[in-house]
Design an enzyme around this catalytic site. Sequence first.
Site, short mmCIF file in Angstrom:
data_model
loop_
_atom_site.label_atom_id
_atom_site.label_comp_id
_atom_site.label_asym_id
_atom_site.label_seq_id
_atom_site.Cartn_x
_atom_site.Cartn_y
_atom_site.Cartn_z
N ARG A 79 4.01 -4.20 8.51
CA ARG A 79 3.78 -5.21 7.47
C ARG A 79 4.62 -6.45 7.81
NH1 ARG A 79 4.79 -2.69 1.72
NH2 ARG A 79 2.89 -1.54 2.15
N ARG A 148 11.48 -7.34 -1.24
CA ARG A 148 10.29 -7.37 -0.35
C ARG A 148 9.72 -8.78 -0.23
NH1 ARG A 148 7.50 -2.27 -0.24
NH2 ARG A 148 9.06 -0.63 -0.24
N LYS A 211 12.73 0.00 -3.79
CA LYS A 211 12.13 -1.30 -3.47
C LYS A 211 12.34 -2.29 -4.61
CE LYS A 211 8.00 0.64 -2.96
NZ LYS A 211 6.55 0.96 -2.96
N LYS A 213 10.86 -6.26 -5.97
CA LYS A 213 9.80 -7.24 -5.72
C LYS A 213 9.95 -8.49 -6.58
CE LYS A 213 6.59 -3.66 -4.35
NZ LYS A 213 5.32 -2.97 -4.62
N CYS A 477 -4.36 6.42 -5.64
CA CYS A 477 -3.36 7.26 -6.31
C CYS A 477 -2.62 6.42 -7.34
CB CYS A 477 -2.40 7.87 -5.27
SG CYS A 477 -1.00 6.82 -4.85
N CYS A 481 -0.84 0.31 -5.94
CA CYS A 481 -0.74 -0.79 -4.97
C CYS A 481 -1.76 -1.91 -5.20
CB CYS A 481 -0.89 -0.24 -3.55
SG CYS A 481 0.37 0.99 -3.17
#
Length: 571
Positions: A79, A148, A211, A213, A477, A481
């Site tokens: 990524r 991120r 994480k 964001k 799932c 995302c």
Amino acid sequence: MSSEIAPEKKLAANEGYKAESHHLRGEIAKDIADTSTGTISEVSNQLCKFHGLYIQDDRDLRNILKKEGREKAFGFMLRVRLPGGKATSQQWIVLDTLASQLASPSLRITTRQTFQFHGILKGNVKKVVKGMHEALLDSIAACGDVNRNVMAPPNPERSDVLQQVYEHARAWSEYALPKTRAYHEIWLDEELVAGGEEKEPMYGDTYLPRKFKTCFAIPPSNDVDLFSQDLGFIAVVENDTLLGYNVTAGGGLGMNHGNVETFPRLADLLGFIPPDKVNAIGEAVLTTQRDYGDRTNRRHARLKYTIADRGVEWFKAEVEKRSGITFAPARPFHFTTIEDPHGWHECADGTWFYGLHILSGRIKDIPGWPMKTALREIAEIHTGDFRLTPSQNLSISGVPAEQKPVIDAILAKHGLDKENDRSGLRRNALSCVALPTCGLALAESERWLPGVLEKFEAVLDEAGLRDDAISLRITGCPNGCGRPSLAEIGFIGRAPGKYALYLGASYNGTRLNRLVSPSITIDDAVVLLTPIIKRYALERNDGEGFGDWCDRVILPADATTHSVGTPAEVA
Ligand code: SRM
Ligand code: SF4
């Protein structure tokens, strides 16, 4: 650094991996050099994430290879770090070439405005990273327990304010980068820093619990889905002047089916700050989470749980104490849309941008749809740059008026000039990657999206709603995302062919949707929703979106935002 962890609770395994990694080095270099296998150890995989890399395998091939007694078809996902989704034409050409020569060969625009490569063989990873480096691109902190890729509204040249907001996003992205040289040593053969002894003043040796964001938004557009993010900055603009930002914290969408301890959550509004305080507030939010986030349970480690558990007033006070900045009361703001602008638009500096819809952000060549070739040809003549959008679309930006017909002609030559004339549902649809690369997928997503859309488009056509902007999002799932909890129609994968169905989010991304069916096939969902869509067409109030109408008319007051039941496993 304070620690509130009860002594009897064991730290999550990743905490040990980070602590012992010498600032994210671990044994990655050794594992990558090992040619006896296409994969790497679990510890290296966890550490590689901080370098923007994941080991995956082609799940379509799992059973075949297993029967043949062969190793899984391993490949790396990489990524790119691309604050605000901005790439030059030169960078596009480099990424396109690397994808063609060393990866799957598609490029994928993600829901956080960047590119992903898939299927990079172990022996090629360094070549890809080096190729990117030569084009001034990297994948540092694109994944892992750090800040991120920072999202910002695409198309900065539309106004001076957009440009300023983009610069703030870029500056915060740089400021919050890890300081370790591990990436340069491992992938770019930079000389080793002895013992990995550099300091991580903001992160500390174990980085964040999870994480993190950040995004920036400029109302009335909520194209970044601000309330789903750990940290958000909402630009407050008056008379074309950026006065500052309303700051939000504590959003996040991931959950587990059947575990009400995990949940999607919208961010809280903390208050207003002047524009020069972005990094100071960002650092205070990030370090509060660093010190108080749950390091014992990775399913409970995001900032949203820290705030949900301790309360937003506590959190705000802690951020104010650390930053020395007192939040002013939040200024009024209003979001109306999440949709990217499509087609040609003139910018403040007299140039133009072309918003191009790309379903699921997948840039590849398929018969009759040579998107990769067309965009490469555009990159070869384009003097401006490219902006990737949080809705997986593309903006070809900074185009001088005389070059517009050239770009139009390339798209027309490849039969791609009608991509924006799609239904309102398709233009607003999102899917995550899911199968075959995502190791966590319980069901299909990207590969099924075209079929799902066709089925619903037939219903919308009949109801006279073809051009209505309705957001449908599907994920394989409940990690979320494709931000399905903020879709007017949300499908969240539970098992092969089965999804939890959610309705009733607001179109502007300010209200979560709610559970309608815990497990349903797409075909049954079409049957279930057909009368609802038809009723909506007849009964809605003027300007009332599908999500708002469902929320008002269809959903019982006690419908939950959580999923229920136990997920099925897939191979
Ligand atoms: Fe994500 C994990 C793909 C945006 C929540 N995400 C993954 C992994 C890496 C699977 C894994 O851990 O093995 C997926 C790789 C699939 C593949 O084959 O490429 C993956 N996530 C993606 C992307 C590519 C989806 C897309 O189709 O565009 C997006 C890349 C963003 C980027 O460029 O950085 C992507 N992921 C998101 C978002 C949306 C956002 O950030 O705006 C979310 C929901 C917001 C949030 O974070 O709450 C999201 N991804 C997750 C989670 C759940 C995290 C949680 O704490 O609840 C996981 C699983 C995890 O972290 O354990 C995950
Ligand atoms: Fe994979 Fe789930 Fe994310 Fe989809 S939502 S990419 S299936 S982790």
